[in-house]
Motif scaffolding. Structure first.
Motif, PDB file in Angstrom:
ATOM      1  N   SER A 242      67.624 -46.739  22.810  1.00  0.00           N
ATOM      2  CA  SER A 242      67.897 -47.867  22.298  1.00  0.00           C
ATOM      3  C   SER A 242      67.289 -49.261  22.901  1.00  0.00           C
ATOM      4  N   LYS A 243      66.731 -48.880  24.186  1.00  0.00           N
ATOM      5  CA  LYS A 243      66.636 -49.933  25.205  1.00  0.00           C
ATOM      6  C   LYS A 243      64.991 -50.295  24.993  1.00  0.00           C
ATOM      7  N   VAL A 244      64.576 -51.548  24.675  1.00  0.00           N
ATOM      8  CA  VAL A 244      63.283 -52.182  24.545  1.00  0.00           C
ATOM      9  C   VAL A 244      62.931 -52.372  25.941  1.00  0.00           C
ATOM     10  N   LEU A 245      61.747 -51.769  26.461  1.00  0.00           N
ATOM     11  CA  LEU A 245      61.109 -51.762  27.594  1.00  0.00           C
ATOM     12  C   LEU A 245      60.114 -52.948  27.384  1.00  0.00           C
TER      13      LEU A 245
ATOM     14  N   LEU B  23      51.750 -52.426  39.931  1.00  0.00           N
ATOM     15  CA  LEU B  23      52.622 -52.676  38.891  1.00  0.00           C
ATOM     16  C   LEU B  23      53.949 -52.898  39.397  1.00  0.00           C
ATOM     17  N   VAL B  24      54.650 -54.094  39.316  1.00  0.00           N
ATOM     18  CA  VAL B  24      55.800 -54.253  39.797  1.00  0.00           C
ATOM     19  C   VAL B  24      57.005 -54.762  38.805  1.00  0.00           C
ATOM     20  N   GLY B  25      58.203 -54.670  39.193  1.00  0.00           N
ATOM     21  CA  GLY B  25      59.184 -55.022  38.341  1.00  0.00           C
ATOM     22  C   GLY B  25      60.456 -54.289  38.618  1.00  0.00           C
TER      23      GLY B  25
ATOM     24  N   ASN C  33      64.026 -52.160  38.803  1.00  0.00           N
ATOM     25  CA  ASN C  33      64.418 -50.646  38.705  1.00  0.00           C
ATOM     26  C   ASN C  33      64.765 -50.745  37.278  1.00  0.00           C
ATOM     27  N   GLY C  34      64.174 -50.021  36.219  1.00  0.00           N
ATOM     28  CA  GLY C  34      64.675 -49.751  35.042  1.00  0.00           C
ATOM     29  C   GLY C  34      63.737 -50.715  34.074  1.00  0.00           C
ATOM     30  N   ALA C  35      62.768 -51.705  34.562  1.00  0.00           N
ATOM     31  CA  ALA C  35      61.876 -52.348  33.739  1.00  0.00           C
ATOM     32  C   ALA C  35      60.992 -51.621  33.088  1.00  0.00           C
ATOM     33  N   GLY C  36      60.645 -50.377  33.546  1.00  0.00           N
ATOM     34  CA  GLY C  36      59.712 -49.425  32.265  1.00  0.00           C
ATOM     35  C   GLY C  36      58.238 -49.381  33.076  1.00  0.00           C
ATOM     36  N   LYS C  37      58.150 -49.349  34.412  1.00  0.00           N
ATOM     37  CA  LYS C  37      57.083 -49.101  34.999  1.00  0.00           C
ATOM     38  C   LYS C  37      56.547 -47.593  34.774  1.00  0.00           C
ATOM     39  N   SER C  38      57.413 -46.695  35.132  1.00  0.00           N
ATOM     40  CA  SER C  38      57.236 -45.134  34.903  1.00  0.00           C
ATOM     41  C   SER C  38      56.902 -45.148  33.544  1.00  0.00           C
ATOM     42  N   SER C  39      57.566 -45.557  32.618  1.00  0.00           N
ATOM     43  CA  SER C  39      57.331 -45.472  31.202  1.00  0.00           C
ATOM     44  C   SER C  39      55.802 -46.069  30.689  1.00  0.00           C
TER      45      SER C  39
ATOM     46  N   ASN D  94      44.114 -55.899  44.140  1.00  0.00           N
ATOM     47  CA  ASN D  94      43.743 -57.120  44.013  1.00  0.00           C
ATOM     48  C   ASN D  94      44.225 -57.842  42.816  1.00  0.00           C
ATOM     49  N   VAL D  95      45.181 -57.171  41.919  1.00  0.00           N
ATOM     50  CA  VAL D  95      45.807 -57.605  40.700  1.00  0.00           C
ATOM     51  C   VAL D  95      47.075 -56.976  40.849  1.00  0.00           C
ATOM     52  N   THR D  96      48.155 -58.059  40.282  1.00  0.00           N
ATOM     53  CA  THR D  96      49.641 -57.619  40.165  1.00  0.00           C
ATOM     54  C   THR D  96      50.017 -57.709  38.766  1.00  0.00           C
ATOM     55  N   ILE D  97      50.508 -56.643  38.420  1.00  0.00           N
ATOM     56  CA  ILE D  97      51.044 -56.870  36.658  1.00  0.00           C
ATOM     57  C   ILE D  97      52.583 -56.733  36.878  1.00  0.00           C
ATOM     58  N   HIS D  98      53.364 -57.859  36.471  1.00  0.00           N
ATOM     59  CA  HIS D  98      54.876 -57.847  36.607  1.00  0.00           C
ATOM     60  C   HIS D  98      55.407 -57.535  35.201  1.00  0.00           C
ATOM     61  N   ILE D  99      56.386 -56.771  35.185  1.00  0.00           N
ATOM     62  CA  ILE D  99      57.196 -56.615  34.017  1.00  0.00           C
ATOM     63  C   ILE D  99      58.286 -57.340  34.100  1.00  0.00           C
ATOM     64  N   ASP D 100      58.254 -58.247  33.219  1.00  0.00           N
ATOM     65  CA  ASP D 100      59.062 -59.336  33.480  1.00  0.00           C
ATOM     66  C   ASP D 100      59.586 -59.759  31.971  1.00  0.00           C
ATOM     67  N   GLN D 101      60.920 -59.360  31.825  1.00  0.00           N
ATOM     68  CA  GLN D 101      61.656 -59.670  30.443  1.00  0.00           C
ATOM     69  C   GLN D 101      60.822 -59.050  29.333  1.00  0.00           C
ATOM     70  N   SER D 102      60.510 -57.904  29.377  1.00  0.00           N
ATOM     71  CA  SER D 102      59.880 -56.979  28.454  1.00  0.00           C
ATOM     72  C   SER D 102      58.210 -57.349  28.229  1.00  0.00           C
TER      73      SER D 102
END
Length: 553
Positions: free
Chosen positions: A13-16, A32-34, A36-42, A214-222
């Motif tokens: 039920s969680k929206v990543l 790829l940063v964020g 824990n539980g933000a969805g990096k491995s997903s 040389n690039v960072t992608i942040h998983i932030d608020q889905s």
């Protein structure tokens, strides 16, 4: 290039990810940063095809070959070298084609198959595999050992070597540094800098990310937010954005309060009703700037030690190693790794223990902690010495079937009265309260430790150490399972700690921030290391080169 456009991704039920978009260009090295539980491995699972997006569009070049470290523990009698060679999928396909061509007795097919086998690098595959194995910390004597004869951590290193062996245009690395010592980590960084494809890496090691991305992608608020630059650059840019957003939010709240005040004042007056209604609509239309949900920082501190003996301990002509195994023949001598050490640890010293893999860093720390006895000589402890020991393997001190509360109750019972906290802190409610300060609350205090994540186990060990109010901390790879926020909290706590610290770690950011001096364990001895960590990285690369040259000879 890799493209995600308005991608939605759910787990249960969680929206990543919620209509998230990002583009990754060929040849970029992406962190790829964020939280824990933000969805990096997903997200990794989407990239490798084992998980499909619930909405939006995802594309990756069909011709790209992908390599990823397998997460399963290998069970095979293959030699380490053969296991890693088998990671070269192109070579395996060429070998299979040769076998089929030979069975078909088709001369032309055989000619093409032999050419493809040569192009796949069959002639130097074992040498390439062995270079990877040695670079990741194995010895020459271990190249032909069966995979099953290695411990779990070393088998995962072989999985990493196997992934590096595989020809690819896209390399996915999920926490590749967890099982590595600093020497293997330095080698891996050097290898990745020469990788010609696209790298996407999840890591909690700040300096590792800074070194290779040389690039960072942040998983932030889905959402997926792309930043140009490595992790430190990302932190700087994000901090600036947070400041601007906070200022904008404050301004918005001030305006909203003014509108609301007008509405409350005039909504009951007929002459002002239309104006009040327009203010209601303006308030509804006003763009809602999301609250600043900065990643929750886990913070703690070491309490003031009961005493600070000086020196903390003295090592007199001490040798460190392992006694013979129980099934060894009578008269078998112990295995000595570090010998004839004459040193003292003084109050307030902050020592980083350096040394290439297998030189005896952990053996030294284990012996000082009392988990091993000196092979020769003696270790004289100061009066009132109280050691807090973090083992590289947390389960060395944790019982999988017991709960955090049971661990704390046993710790309170077994702690000598001279260094035991107050009676209130030793009661069950006091122990529950203390666990709560380390984010163990509610049902978690009754959860079996064996079912917890590596990070939760590490956090429990830290909790137990802090409760004991030690004056000497012996920390052997304490950050292996800690996220970046918790590593920062540990660094702050160690810098405020009034006792002495002896630290073994592959986290260079932690070593730089905590340690004032370095001891080098090398070739059976212990000496001061005069340089800094940059000098030490050069030393490690030279040692690795020396090992590879020895194999070539």
């Amino acid at each position: 290039m890799i493209t995600l456009k308005n991608v939605t991704l759910r787990r249960s039920s969680k929206v990543l990810l919620d209509q998230a978009s990002v583009t990754i260009n060929p040849g970029e090295n992406v962190g790829l940063v964020g939280r824990n539980g933000a969805g990096k491995s997903s997200l990794f699972a989407v990239l490798n095809g084992s998980l499909h997006e619930d909405g939006g569009e995802f594309s990756i070049p069909t011709q790209w070959r992908m390599s990823q470290v397998a997460q399963d523990m290998p069970e095979t009698d293959q030699s380490a070298t053969d296991f890693v060679v088998a990671g070269d999928t192109g070579l395996l396909a060429a070998q299979n084609e040769v076998a089929l061509a030979e069975a078909s007795d088709d001369g032309m097919r055989m000619a093409h198959a032999y050419m493809a086998l040569h192009d796949a690098g069959a002639h130097d595959a074992p040498a390439r595999a062995q270079g990877l194995i040695l670079g990741l910390g194995f010895s020459v004597a271990e190249l032909d050992r069966p995979v099953n004869s290695f411990s779990g951590g070393w088998r995962m290193r072989l999985q990493l070597a196997r992934a590096l062996m595989c020809p690819s245009e896209l390399l996915l690395l999920d926490e590749p540094t967890n099982h590595l010592d600093l020497d293997a980590l330095v080698w891996l960084e050097a290898w990745l800098k020469h990788y010609a494809g696209t790298i996407i890496v999840i890591s909690h090691d700040r300096e590792f990310l800074d070194s290779i991305t040389n690039v960072t992608i942040h998983i932030d608020q889905s959402k997926l937010v792309r930043y140009g630059g490595n992790y430190s650059k990302f932190e700087d840019m994000r901090a600036e954005q947070l400041i601007l957003r906070q200022a904008a939010q404050a301004k918005q709240q001030e305006k909203a309060a003014h509108l609301q005040k007008f509405i409350d004042r005039f909504k009951a007056k007929a002459s002002k009703a239309k104006q009040a209604q327009s203010r209601v609509k303006a308030l509804e239309r006003m763009e809602k700037i999301a609250p600043i949900l900065a990643d929750a920082e886990f913070q703690f501190e070491f309490k003031e030690p009961f005493s600070l003996p000086n020196p903390m301990l003295s090592m007199s002509d001490a040798s460190f190693g392992y006694p013979p195994s129980e099934d060894a023949p009578a008269g078998t001598p112990p295995t000595t790794i570090v010998q004839r050490v004459n040193r003292s640890v003084l109050a307030g010293q902050r020592i980083g223990i350096l040394g290439a893999n297998g030189q005896g860093k952990s053996t030294l720390v284990k012996t000082i902690a009392g988990a091993l006895q000196p092979i020769a000589g003696e270790i004289i402890t100061g009066k009132g010495l109280n050691i807090g020991y973090f083992s590289q393997q947390e389960l060395d001190v944790l019982r999988p079937a017991d709960t955090p509360l049971e661990h704390m109750i046993r710790l309170a019972r077994d702690t000598p009265a001279s260094v035991r906290p107050s009676a209130m802190e030793c009661r069950e409610q006091g122990l529950r309260n203390f666990l709560g300060t380390f984010n163990f609350s509610g049902d978690m205090v009754k959860q079996a430790v064996g079912s917890m994540s590596g990070g939760e186990k590490a956090r429990l060990v830290l909790c137990m150490i802090v409760w004991q109010r030690p004056n000497l901390l012996l920390l052997d790879e304490p950050t292996n399972h800690l996220d970046l926020a918790t590593r920062e909290a540990l660094s702050v706590a160690l810098n405020e700690f009034e006792g002495s610290v002896m630290l073994v770690s592959h986290d260079r950011a932690l070593l730089r921030s905590v340690c004032d001096e370095f001891w080098l364990v090398s070739r059976g001895g212990l000496s001061d290391f005069a340089g800094d960590l940059d000098d030490y990285q050069v030393y490690l690369l030279e040692e690795a080169r020396r090992q590879r040259d020895a194999v070539a000879v």
